[in-house]
Design a protein around this motif. Structure first.
Motif, PDB file in Angstrom:
ATOM      1  N   GLU A 229       0.811  -1.234   0.000  1.00 45.40           N
ATOM      2  CA  GLU A 229       0.000   0.000   0.000  1.00 45.40           C
ATOM      3  C   GLU A 229       0.839   1.276   0.000  1.00 45.40           C
ATOM      4  N   ASP A 230       1.989   1.236   0.657  1.00 44.99           N
ATOM      5  CA  ASP A 230       2.806   2.443   0.759  1.00 44.99           C
ATOM      6  C   ASP A 230       3.963   2.428  -0.236  1.00 44.99           C
ATOM      7  N   TYR A 231       3.844   1.663  -1.313  1.00 43.77           N
ATOM      8  CA  TYR A 231       4.959   1.490  -2.240  1.00 43.77           C
ATOM      9  C   TYR A 231       5.322   2.798  -2.931  1.00 43.77           C
ATOM     10  N   PHE A 268      -8.143   9.748 -15.339  1.00 44.82           N
ATOM     11  CA  PHE A 268      -7.558   8.723 -14.487  1.00 44.82           C
ATOM     12  C   PHE A 268      -6.270   9.253 -13.868  1.00 44.82           C
ATOM     13  N   LYS A 269      -5.983   8.795 -12.672  1.00 44.39           N
ATOM     14  CA  LYS A 269      -4.730   9.141 -12.027  1.00 44.39           C
ATOM     15  C   LYS A 269      -3.626   8.248 -12.576  1.00 44.39           C
ATOM     16  N   LEU A 270      -2.558   8.878 -13.072  1.00 43.10           N
ATOM     17  CA  LEU A 270      -1.483   8.123 -13.719  1.00 43.10           C
ATOM     18  C   LEU A 270      -0.133   8.465 -13.112  1.00 43.10           C
ATOM     19  N   LEU A 271       0.794   7.515 -13.268  1.00 42.97           N
ATOM     20  CA  LEU A 271       2.215   7.768 -13.069  1.00 42.97           C
ATOM     21  C   LEU A 271       2.886   7.438 -14.397  1.00 42.97           C
ATOM     22  N   GLU A 272       3.849   8.250 -14.818  1.00 39.24           N
ATOM     23  CA  GLU A 272       4.518   7.939 -16.079  1.00 39.24           C
ATOM     24  C   GLU A 272       5.893   8.595 -16.099  1.00 39.24           C
ATOM     25  N   ASN A 273       6.765   8.036 -16.952  1.00 38.48           N
ATOM     26  CA  ASN A 273       8.152   8.502 -16.990  1.00 38.48           C
ATOM     27  C   ASN A 273       8.627   8.846 -18.393  1.00 38.48           C
ATOM     28  N   GLY A 274       7.696   9.009 -19.330  1.00 34.67           N
ATOM     29  CA  GLY A 274       8.078   9.344 -20.696  1.00 34.67           C
ATOM     30  C   GLY A 274       8.107   8.154 -21.625  1.00 34.67           C
ATOM     31  N   PHE A 275       8.090   6.923 -21.079  1.00 38.44           N
ATOM     32  CA  PHE A 275       8.026   5.743 -21.949  1.00 38.44           C
ATOM     33  C   PHE A 275       7.201   4.604 -21.353  1.00 38.44           C
ATOM     34  N   LEU A 276       6.684   4.779 -20.146  1.00 35.41           N
ATOM     35  CA  LEU A 276       5.816   3.778 -19.534  1.00 35.41           C
ATOM     36  C   LEU A 276       4.776   4.475 -18.669  1.00 35.41           C
ATOM     37  N   ILE A 277       3.535   4.056 -18.820  1.00 37.04           N
ATOM     38  CA  ILE A 277       2.428   4.580 -18.020  1.00 37.04           C
ATOM     39  C   ILE A 277       2.077   3.559 -16.944  1.00 37.04           C
ATOM     40  N   LEU A 278       1.936   4.009 -15.715  1.00 37.71           N
ATOM     41  CA  LEU A 278       1.460   3.165 -14.624  1.00 37.71           C
ATOM     42  C   LEU A 278       0.051   3.605 -14.253  1.00 37.71           C
ATOM     43  N   LYS A 279      -0.874   2.657 -14.243  1.00 35.20           N
ATOM     44  CA  LYS A 279      -2.264   2.959 -13.924  1.00 35.20           C
ATOM     45  C   LYS A 279      -2.782   1.945 -12.920  1.00 35.20           C
ATOM     46  N   GLU A 280      -3.397   2.421 -11.852  1.00 30.89           N
ATOM     47  CA  GLU A 280      -3.979   1.518 -10.861  1.00 30.89           C
ATOM     48  C   GLU A 280      -5.240   0.901 -11.459  1.00 30.89           C
ATOM     49  N   ASP A 281      -5.267  -0.428 -11.507  1.00 28.58           N
ATOM     50  CA  ASP A 281      -6.364  -1.114 -12.201  1.00 28.58           C
ATOM     51  C   ASP A 281      -6.392  -2.564 -11.740  1.00 28.58           C
ATOM     52  N   LYS A 282      -7.581  -3.135 -11.573  1.00 29.47           N
ATOM     53  CA  LYS A 282      -7.706  -4.508 -11.112  1.00 29.47           C
ATOM     54  C   LYS A 282      -7.564  -5.533 -12.250  1.00 29.47           C
ATOM     55  N   ILE A 288      -0.362  -1.983 -24.519  1.00 27.51           N
ATOM     56  CA  ILE A 288       1.048  -1.740 -24.791  1.00 27.51           C
ATOM     57  C   ILE A 288       1.450  -0.373 -24.243  1.00 27.51           C
ATOM     58  N   ALA A 289       2.640  -0.304 -23.650  1.00 30.54           N
ATOM     59  CA  ALA A 289       3.212   0.914 -23.069  1.00 30.54           C
ATOM     60  C   ALA A 289       2.545   1.312 -21.758  1.00 30.54           C
ATOM     61  N   THR A 290       1.667   0.448 -21.244  1.00 23.72           N
ATOM     62  CA  THR A 290       0.996   0.684 -19.955  1.00 23.72           C
ATOM     63  C   THR A 290       1.201  -0.521 -19.051  1.00 23.72           C
ATOM     64  N   LEU A 291       1.425  -0.258 -17.797  1.00 17.08           N
ATOM     65  CA  LEU A 291       1.559  -1.307 -16.796  1.00 17.08           C
ATOM     66  C   LEU A 291       0.543  -1.043 -15.691  1.00 17.08           C
ATOM     67  N   PHE A 292      -0.364  -1.979 -15.448  1.00 19.80           N
ATOM     68  CA  PHE A 292      -1.325  -1.835 -14.372  1.00 19.80           C
ATOM     69  C   PHE A 292      -0.656  -2.183 -13.044  1.00 19.80           C
ATOM     70  N   TYR A 293      -1.188  -1.619 -11.976  1.00 21.41           N
ATOM     71  CA  TYR A 293      -0.731  -2.017 -10.645  1.00 21.41           C
ATOM     72  C   TYR A 293      -1.914  -2.056  -9.697  1.00 21.41           C
ATOM     73  N   GLU A 294      -1.755  -2.847  -8.653  1.00 20.48           N
ATOM     74  CA  GLU A 294      -2.788  -2.992  -7.628  1.00 20.48           C
ATOM     75  C   GLU A 294      -2.094  -3.106  -6.281  1.00 20.48           C
ATOM     76  N   LYS A 295      -2.628  -2.445  -5.289  1.00 23.98           N
ATOM     77  CA  LYS A 295      -2.019  -2.463  -3.959  1.00 23.98           C
ATOM     78  C   LYS A 295      -2.586  -3.606  -3.127  1.00 23.98           C
ATOM     79  N   TYR A 296      -1.755  -4.134  -2.246  1.00 26.21           N
ATOM     80  CA  TYR A 296      -2.210  -5.198  -1.356  1.00 26.21           C
ATOM     81  C   TYR A 296      -1.758  -4.913   0.077  1.00 26.21           C
ATOM     82  N   LYS A 297      -2.547  -5.398   1.040  1.00 27.59           N
ATOM     83  CA  LYS A 297      -2.212  -5.296   2.460  1.00 27.59           C
ATOM     84  C   LYS A 297      -1.723  -6.624   3.012  1.00 27.59           C
ATOM     85  N   ASP A 298      -2.472  -7.665   2.672  1.00 28.48           N
ATOM     86  CA  ASP A 298      -2.290  -8.973   3.284  1.00 28.48           C
ATOM     87  C   ASP A 298      -1.783  -9.967   2.235  1.00 28.48           C
ATOM     88  N   THR A 299      -0.652 -10.613   2.510  1.00 32.57           N
ATOM     89  CA  THR A 299      -0.049 -11.538   1.559  1.00 32.57           C
ATOM     90  C   THR A 299      -0.938 -12.755   1.321  1.00 32.57           C
TER      91      THR A 299
END
Length: 352
Positions: A229-231, A268-282, A288-299
């Motif tokens: 969650e705090d990554y 949408f809220k995004l993070l990006e660095n000029g060649f990769l987009i990060l989007k929170e998504d389930k 292409i050129a997008t990487l989804f991410y999801e936060k977790y609390k419990d392993t």
């Protein structure tokens, strides 16, 4: 042909494939058939780039080099020695190959051969330059392959079983059309990486290989991250920066620009660095050129989530992988016994 014949031919093939490089190829004069086939395959590597806008010489050569490293005496024995291949064979197996990355159907191809069956291959129009040369080289090594390898551009006929790889949409067609035949039908899958926040810069740099190799087009490419969650993504972005030249590829850049514009217009809220987009998504499958991410609390809850969605996942990537998982930087270097979708292809073929 005996299994020892197949092993010997595949080992020689592995050495043949290992000759080709990005800037320069080095011809091994001791290899049989090299006078004819070395130049032919070197030319076809460049030709493949013109037939598929996503291919470039670096990625085609990368695929050939990985197969060269896989087809060694030790690896082939480790793969085949647990099977009884003495009584197999005699059937014709149709293989419908995808064309998203170079030689994506090659494992099916050699599996059918070593199990004693005949190959009837239907190549994707996006990847039809390399495999016919490899097949011809095998025939040069042993002319008995001439009666065991066939390619067709037409509707497949006269086959006893089929292995087909495609999208979820084409899979529905395959399942209907081949309903009366033994089959392996592969659908869309994606790979995910689980981060803990304890990864080193070097490990995250290795993860970049899993994300960007083949522009992320393969089912073994990481398309989603699970993060605490705090990554803080700062180290991640710094570690993958060496991949920034990928934005100079027109097709990749077009996808980057298009997806970024769509996401921004949708606020949408995004993070990006000029060649990769990060989007929170389930979702597991990112563009292409997008990487989804999801936060977790419990392993434990995360592991349960991954288990429930196992049919959508090809590889689970971690810096400390458990059994059945993959270490950073290794998704595009599968071992011969790392079967797609977890389905033992040889076991299927031996039961025909």
């Amino acid at each position: 042909m005996t299994i020892e014949d197949h092993k010997s031919n595949l080992i020689t093939l592995g050495k043949f494939l290992g000759q080709f490089g990005v800037a320069e190829s080095f011809k091994d004069k001791s290899l049989p058939g090299n006078d004819r086939f070395f130049s032919e395959l070197d030319e076809k590597i460049d030709s493949a780039v013109h037939y598929n806008g996503w291919f470039n010489r670096e990625n085609v050569v990368f695929s050939l080099q990985q197969w060269s490293q896989a087809l060694t005496f030790e690896n082939i024995n480790a793969w085949l020695d647990s099977y009884d291949l003495r009584q197999s064979g005699g059937k014709t197996v149709g293989i419908i190959m995808a064309g998203n990355i170079p030689l994506v159907g090659f494992h099916d191809f050699i599996s059918v051969l070593v199990s004693g069956h005949k190959v009837l291959a239907k190549l994707s129009s996006n990847d039809q330059q390399i495999l016919p040369v490899i097949a011809a080289y095998l025939m040069e090594l042993d002319n008995r392959y001439e009666d065991r390898i066939y390619f067709t551009k037409d509707r497949m006929q006269g086959f006893d079983a089929v292995i087909a790889t495609g999208s979820n949409n084409t899979a529905r067609y395959f399942e209907y059309y081949f309903k009366n035949k033994p089959s392996i039908i592969r659908k869309n899958r994606n790979s995910i990486a689980v981060l803990t926040g304890e990864e080193t810069r070097e490990e995250l740099a290795d993860l970049g290989e899993d994300i960007f190799r083949y522009y992320g087009l393969g089912c073994r490419n990481v398309s989603k991250l699970f993060v605490p969650e705090d990554y803080d993504f700062d180290d991640f972005f710094k570690s993958i920066y060496d991949w920034n030249p990928i934005i100079n590829r027109d097709k990749y850049a077009n996808n980057y620009d298009y997806n970024k514009a769509v996401y921004l217009m949708s606020e949408f809220k995004l993070l990006e660095n000029g060649f990769l987009i990060l989007k929170e998504d389930k979702s597991f499958s990112s563009p292409i050129a997008t990487l989804f991410y999801e936060k977790y609390k419990d392993t434990e809850k995360l592991n349960q989530n991954l288990l429930e969605n196992s049919e959508k996942i090809q590889c689970i990537v971690k810096n400390t992988p458990e059994e059945g998982e993959v270490k950073f930087g290794q998704t595009q270097k599968p071992r011969l016994w790392d079967y797609a979708d977890g389905i033992d292809t040889l076991n299927f073929l031996l039961k025909l």
